[in-house]
Design an enzyme around this catalytic site. Structure first.
Site, PDB file in Angstrom:
ATOM      1  N   CYS A   1      89.745  60.671  56.685  1.00  0.00           N
ATOM      2  CA  CYS A   1      89.686  60.180  58.024  1.00  0.00           C
ATOM      3  C   CYS A   1      91.103  59.378  58.038  1.00  0.00           C
ATOM      4  O   CYS A   1      91.618  59.249  59.213  1.00  0.00           O
ATOM      5  CB  CYS A   1      88.703  58.918  58.028  1.00  0.00           C
ATOM      6  SG  CYS A   1      87.035  59.740  57.933  1.00  0.00           S
TER       7      CYS A   1
ATOM      8  N   ARG B   1      82.334  64.899  62.142  1.00  0.00           N
ATOM      9  CA  ARG B   1      83.599  64.974  62.793  1.00  0.00           C
ATOM     10  C   ARG B   1      83.544  65.439  64.252  1.00  0.00           C
ATOM     11  O   ARG B   1      83.739  66.663  64.291  1.00  0.00           O
ATOM     12  CB  ARG B   1      84.890  65.386  62.065  1.00  0.00           C
ATOM     13  CG  ARG B   1      85.204  64.748  60.786  1.00  0.00           C
ATOM     14  CD  ARG B   1      85.998  65.493  59.891  1.00  0.00           C
ATOM     15  NE  ARG B   1      86.187  65.066  58.476  1.00  0.00           N
ATOM     16  CZ  ARG B   1      86.497  63.858  58.097  1.00  0.00           C
ATOM     17  NH1 ARG B   1      86.892  62.804  58.827  1.00  0.00           N
ATOM     18  NH2 ARG B   1      86.343  63.492  56.968  1.00  0.00           N
TER      19      ARG B   1
HETATM   20  C1  BEZ Z   1      87.102  61.280  53.979  1.00  0.00           C
HETATM   21  O1  BEZ Z   1      87.569  61.263  53.298  1.00  0.00           O
HETATM   22  O2  BEZ Z   1      87.408  60.824  55.020  1.00  0.00           O
HETATM   23  C2  BEZ Z   1      85.378  61.605  53.811  1.00  0.00           C
HETATM   24  C3  BEZ Z   1      85.035  62.424  52.993  1.00  0.00           C
HETATM   25  C4  BEZ Z   1      83.594  62.688  52.657  1.00  0.00           C
HETATM   26  C5  BEZ Z   1      82.835  61.747  53.156  1.00  0.00           C
HETATM   27  C6  BEZ Z   1      83.241  60.859  54.160  1.00  0.00           C
HETATM   28  C7  BEZ Z   1      84.721  60.721  54.531  1.00  0.00           C
END
Ligand code: BEZ
Length: 234
Positions: A51, A134
C-alpha cells in the site's frame, strides 16, 4: 451481513452515495465531484508495504490525473488518526524508487465501520474479513461507474494502466470510437461496427482513411495530440 458484503455495484450503475470523514475533511460522494472524473480506490491497510508503494506512486502521478480532470479518493478500513500518521510517515521518512518527500494531497476515507467498503463490494471474505481488497472504481462526471478493477492483497496495481483507462474512457466518449487491445493514445482506434448491410458494404468500398480487416472490424487513425488537446486541461 453476507448479502451486504457481497453487494457489488456494476459498470453502468450510478455510483452509490455516501458521506465520509477523510484526511481532507468531510466529503459527500459522488455529489462533491460532479463535473469531474473520479477514481475511488481501496487499499487493505495503512502502514503496509504494498500500500505504501502504491500511495507514493499515485501521489506522485496526482498532477497527471488532475490534468485529465480526474480526482483521486482513497479508502481503507482504518481510522482517521492512523491515516494521518501513515501519510506523515510516508512524507517524512520513506524514500522509494527515487520518490521521496511525497505528500498525499488527495482524500483518504476512514472506514472502520466498513460501511463504504461494503457498499462498493470492496470486502471479499475469501481474501480477508477485515481488509478491503485493492478495488478501483472509475466514475464519470455524471456519477456513473464506467470501469472497475480488482486486485488481491498481495499484488500492487499498475498505475500506468489506471492512467491509460482514464485516457481511454475519455477518448472513447469524445470521439465515439472503441479502443483495441493494448491501445495507447496515437494508436489506431476502432470505428463503431456497421449496423446495417448497407453500411457494411459502404465501409468495405469506402475511400475514407480507414483500414477494414473485415466488414465488422474497421480502424482509423486518431492523432495522439488531438486526443491530448481534448482530454487534458491546459
Ligand atoms: C501490503 O503490503 O500492502 C499488504 C500485504 C498483505 C496484506 C495487506 C496489505
Amino acid at each position: 451481513m453476507e448479502e451486504k458484503i457481497n453487494a457489488m455495484p456494476r459498470i453502468g450503475d450510478k455510483a452509490p452515495e455516501f458521506k465520509a470523514v477523510t484526511t481532507q475533511g468531510e466529503i459527500n460522494f459522488p455529489n462533491d465531484y460532479k463535473g469531474s472524473w473520479v477514481i475511488l480506490f481501496s487499499h487493505p491497510a495503512d502502514f503496509t508495504p504494498v500500500c505504501t508503494s502504491e500511495f507514493m506512486t499515485f501521489a506522485t502521478m496526482a498532477e497527471k490525473f488532475e490534468k485529465a480532470n480526474t480526482k483521486l479518493v482513497g479508502l481503507s478500513v482504518d481510522g482517521l488518526y492512523s491515516h494521518i500518521a501513515w501519510l506523515r510517515t510516508i512524507k517524512e521518512k520513506i524514500e522509494y524508487k527515487g520518490m521521496k518527500d511525497v505528500e498525499v494531497k488527495f482524500p483518504l476515507i476512514e472506514d472502520i465501520t466498513m460501511e463504504v467498503a461494503m457498499k462498493y463490494g470492496m470486502m471479499m471474505p475469501g481474501e480477508s474479513n477485515t481488509k478491503a481488497v485493492r478495488a478501483v472504481f472509475f466514475i464519470d462526471p455524471k456519477g456513473i461507474i464506467r470501469t472497475i478493477l480488482y486486485y488481491p492483497l498481495s499484488l500492487g496495481r499498475n498505475f500506468e494502466e489506471i492512467y491509460r483507462v482514464v485516457l481511454g474512457l475519455q477518448t472513447a466518449d469524445a470521439f465515439s470510437v472503441a479502443l483495441p487491445a493494448d491501445w495507447q493514445p496515437g494508436d489506431d482506434v476502432i470505428v463503431p461496427t456497421a449496423g446495417s448491410c448497407g453500411v457494411a458494404k459502404e465501409r468495405m468500398e469506402s475511400k475514407e482513411e480507414m483500414k477494414c480487416y473485415d466488414w465488422f472490424f474497421c480502424t482509423k487513425k486518431l492523432d495522439r495530440q488531438k486526443i491530448l488537446d481534448t482530454v487534458l486541461k491546459k
